[in-house]
Each structure stands twice: as C-alpha cells, then as structure tokens.
Design a protein around this motif. Sequence first.
Motif, PDB file in Angstrom:
ATOM      1  N   ILE A 245     -49.706  62.584 -76.796  1.00 13.07           N
ATOM      2  CA  ILE A 245     -49.862  63.278 -78.074  1.00 13.07           C
ATOM      3  C   ILE A 245     -50.133  62.305 -79.214  1.00 13.07           C
ATOM      4  N   ALA A 246     -49.464  61.158 -79.223  1.00 14.76           N
ATOM      5  CA  ALA A 246     -49.691  60.176 -80.287  1.00 14.76           C
ATOM      6  C   ALA A 246     -51.149  59.718 -80.294  1.00 14.76           C
ATOM      7  N   ALA A 247     -51.698  59.462 -79.099  1.00 14.42           N
ATOM      8  CA  ALA A 247     -53.102  59.051 -79.009  1.00 14.42           C
ATOM      9  C   ALA A 247     -54.026  60.196 -79.415  1.00 14.42           C
ATOM     10  N   CYS A 248     -53.647  61.428 -79.082  1.00 12.10           N
ATOM     11  CA  CYS A 248     -54.473  62.590 -79.437  1.00 12.10           C
ATOM     12  C   CYS A 248     -54.570  62.758 -80.949  1.00 12.10           C
ATOM     13  N   ILE A 249     -53.478  62.499 -81.633  1.00 14.37           N
ATOM     14  CA  ILE A 249     -53.483  62.589 -83.094  1.00 14.37           C
ATOM     15  C   ILE A 249     -54.505  61.600 -83.668  1.00 14.37           C
ATOM     16  N   GLU A 250     -54.488  60.371 -83.167  1.00 17.18           N
ATOM     17  CA  GLU A 250     -55.433  59.364 -83.645  1.00 17.18           C
ATOM     18  C   GLU A 250     -56.862  59.742 -83.293  1.00 17.18           C
ATOM     19  N   GLN A 251     -57.074  60.345 -82.113  1.00 15.59           N
ATOM     20  CA  GLN A 251     -58.420  60.750 -81.711  1.00 15.59           C
ATOM     21  C   GLN A 251     -58.976  61.812 -82.653  1.00 15.59           C
ATOM     22  N   VAL A 252     -58.128  62.772 -83.016  1.00 12.67           N
ATOM     23  CA  VAL A 252     -58.557  63.833 -83.928  1.00 12.67           C
ATOM     24  C   VAL A 252     -58.863  63.255 -85.304  1.00 12.67           C
ATOM     25  N   LYS A 253     -58.054  62.323 -85.777  1.00 15.09           N
ATOM     26  CA  LYS A 253     -58.301  61.684 -87.070  1.00 15.09           C
ATOM     27  C   LYS A 253     -59.657  60.969 -87.070  1.00 15.09           C
ATOM     28  N   GLN A 254     -59.942  60.255 -85.982  1.00 14.86           N
ATOM     29  CA  GLN A 254     -61.214  59.547 -85.886  1.00 14.86           C
ATOM     30  C   GLN A 254     -62.385  60.516 -85.881  1.00 14.86           C
TER      31      GLN A 254
END
Length: 422
Positions: free
Chosen positions: A179-188
């Motif tokens: 989930i932490a990586a998914c948050i960053e992916q969505v931000k990018q």
Amino acid sequence: MNGFHKKYLLVAAFLISQGLVSIIGGLAFASVPGENVIFPGIFISGMEVGGLTAEQCTALLEKNLDKLQIQNIVLQHNDKKWLYSLKELGITFDIPGSVDNALREGKRGSTALKGLELLKIKVSEPKLPLEFNLDEAKFKNAISDIAKEINVQPANAFVVYEHGKVRLVPESKGKELDIAACIEQVKQALRKQGDEPVDLKVSEVKAQIKASHLKGINGVIGTGITFFSSSDKERADNIYLAVKIINGTVILPGQEFSFNKALGPRVSEQGYRSAPVLVNGRLVEGTGGGVCQVATTLYEAALYSGLKIMERHPHTSLPAYIDPGSDAAVAYGEMDLRFFNNTGGPIYISAVIANNCVSVKLFGAVKPGKSVQVISENNTDNRNRRAGRSYIRVYRIFYENGMEDRRELVSEDYYLKETIVK
C-alpha cells in the motif's frame, strides 16, 4: 592573417554576441508580466492560465474543481483493473499551491534570464499539474477491497503423519499489496497527468517455516494425551484457542520454548473466555481457564521426548485429566512451562483436538534403540510431613536397546488431597 587581427576579430565577435543576448533579453523582459500575473502560455491540468492574475486563476480552478475531482484513475494488477474517482481515493486538489507554482514559473533568476525564460515558455507552453493532497487513511480504506482480492497468505511447511510415516509438506509463498508503494505510484501518476493505468506493486511474502527448517524430522519422539468435557463451552473454547496457537510451532536445535511467550497474555482481547481456573486449591472464574490442560498435555509430550525441562509448576490440587506429577500449571507473568531442545535436530509441535481429546505430538529425529519411560510414585515424606497433602515423585528413565541407560528425578510435588474435576 596576423595574430593581432585574429585577436581583434574574436573580441569583436564576443562583444556582438553579448550585445545580442542583452537586446533579446531586454526586449523579452519588457513584456515579462508582474509578480501577480502568470506568464502567457502556461497551462494547469489542461486549462490555459497564462496572463491571468492569481485571483483570476484561483477563480478558474475553483469553477472547474468539481469536474476535476471526479476524474478517474485506473489501478491494475495483472489482468484485473479497478476504476476509482480521485475523490474516492481521498485525493483533493490544492488550488493555492497550484496558483503559487504557476506564478513562480519563469520568474526565477536574473533580469536577463527572466526574459529568456519568457521566450522559452512561449515556445514550450508548460503544462503544470494541479497540486494535491492525499488522505492516506481514506486511500487505504478505499483500496482495502483490492487488497482482499490480491493478498494471499503464505503457507508454512508442516508435518503430516500418515500410516506411521512422516511426510514433510513444503511451504508456499504468499503475496501482499504494497500500500505504501501504491500511494507513491498514484502520486507519480497524478504529477505526470497521463491516463495510463497504475500498475500496483505487489510484494512477495515468504513463509516463516520452510521445509529446510524441518530437515531431519522422521518420526514421533513424544506424545501427550488428555481428555476434557465439552459441556463447559467457555473452557473448551480456551483449549481450542491454545491448541491452535501452538500447533505448527518449530523449535530449532538449541532453542528454548516458552508456553507463555507462545500464547501471550490470556486476555479477552486475544480471544480468551472467562472459565474456571484453579487458585489456591479452589476453582474460580478467570480469563483463560482451561489453558493449563494444553500446557499439561504438551509437558507430557516433552517428558517422553527426553527434552530438558527448564521450568514447570504443579497445580495445588491434582487435575483429574493427567497422572500425578505430570501436570503443568501456567499463569502469564507468574508461572511458565519452558523446555530446551537438546535433541540436536528440529522439533515440530503437532497439536489437535478430536472427540474431546487434546493430542500433542512432538516430531523430531527418532534415534533407533532409544526410548523414555516416565513413572510417578506416591510416597510418604518422612522428612517434610505436610498434613493434608500427597507427595509425588516423578522419574524419567532413559533406555538404550532395551537396557536402562540412566535415571533422573524430574520433580517432587505436594498436592492437596482433594482431586479437582477439571
């Protein structure tokens, strides 16, 4: 051409080029807008905001905010896709921050550089993203259903005992949505302003117990069996819970097992129920009643396995479900059952319940010709007579090829003569 003329031409060329830069920069700067006006040619999230004041830009963005907020973003993993609006993911746009970014675009550096920057902006027409805030709690809640679809718990390696033979079942890997990586992916993805699906990152989860941890196990080295009544549902529930927790535990060579550490505090938050427990020879209600029977069953298996007993406590009265001296009383933070794996190989705990019977088997490396016998003696303590108490001594006899190899005194216990039912 002599050196003097060559040098003169180079100086002249330099002065001319600098003059041109100054002229171009000066002409460009002459049209550079004020600090509260955005450079012409700048876009924010597809909307042209160049030439607008900060107030005008704010009004434009606010007017289109609802339309921007319902924009969709596609999350995907393998061949599965999920569609969410930005609002559903807890993403809100930061209009003041977006306006500030647009105002600063091209207005950094010296006067000449600002003029050149204006020329660059007119050519490239920068497309700035809308600044945003992401509510992580709302985001995690929104994609919890995705996590349920993706996540797979790893399976530990375990031992199967069939028809007198041991079979080792290897572990299997699991997977978990990062989930932490998914948050960053969505931000990018939002910063890129593209419409490509976000390929969610899924991490591999390894099993805690691998087949390599069980290497060398070939049979049962000790067994404990006790019976209980299912009429007391709360007590039975506690027994089932304790059995479930210790089942599948692996004790590596040279490692100590602690019953209290394995089970943790016996509190309602951990699923334990209020049931009769033995306190000073009397049954009273207490959270976790019945857990002592599981500890006792495990203790019996440990005795017959020849394991080194580090800590064990008797009950004040003899339980009816075990032979005298083979019980183990436990209370978190006070009394524990601890034993040490001195077998030289791994030990696997198998704990099951069937037909109101608690069965604990310890699997390990069976050594041909070696066996253990546990005997208890009801004796008279002539030196330390204790009125109203029975005196029990427990011995463990180790055999090799049918011959007694050594004998050890395991425990000396005093019990109140009343026998408890549970």
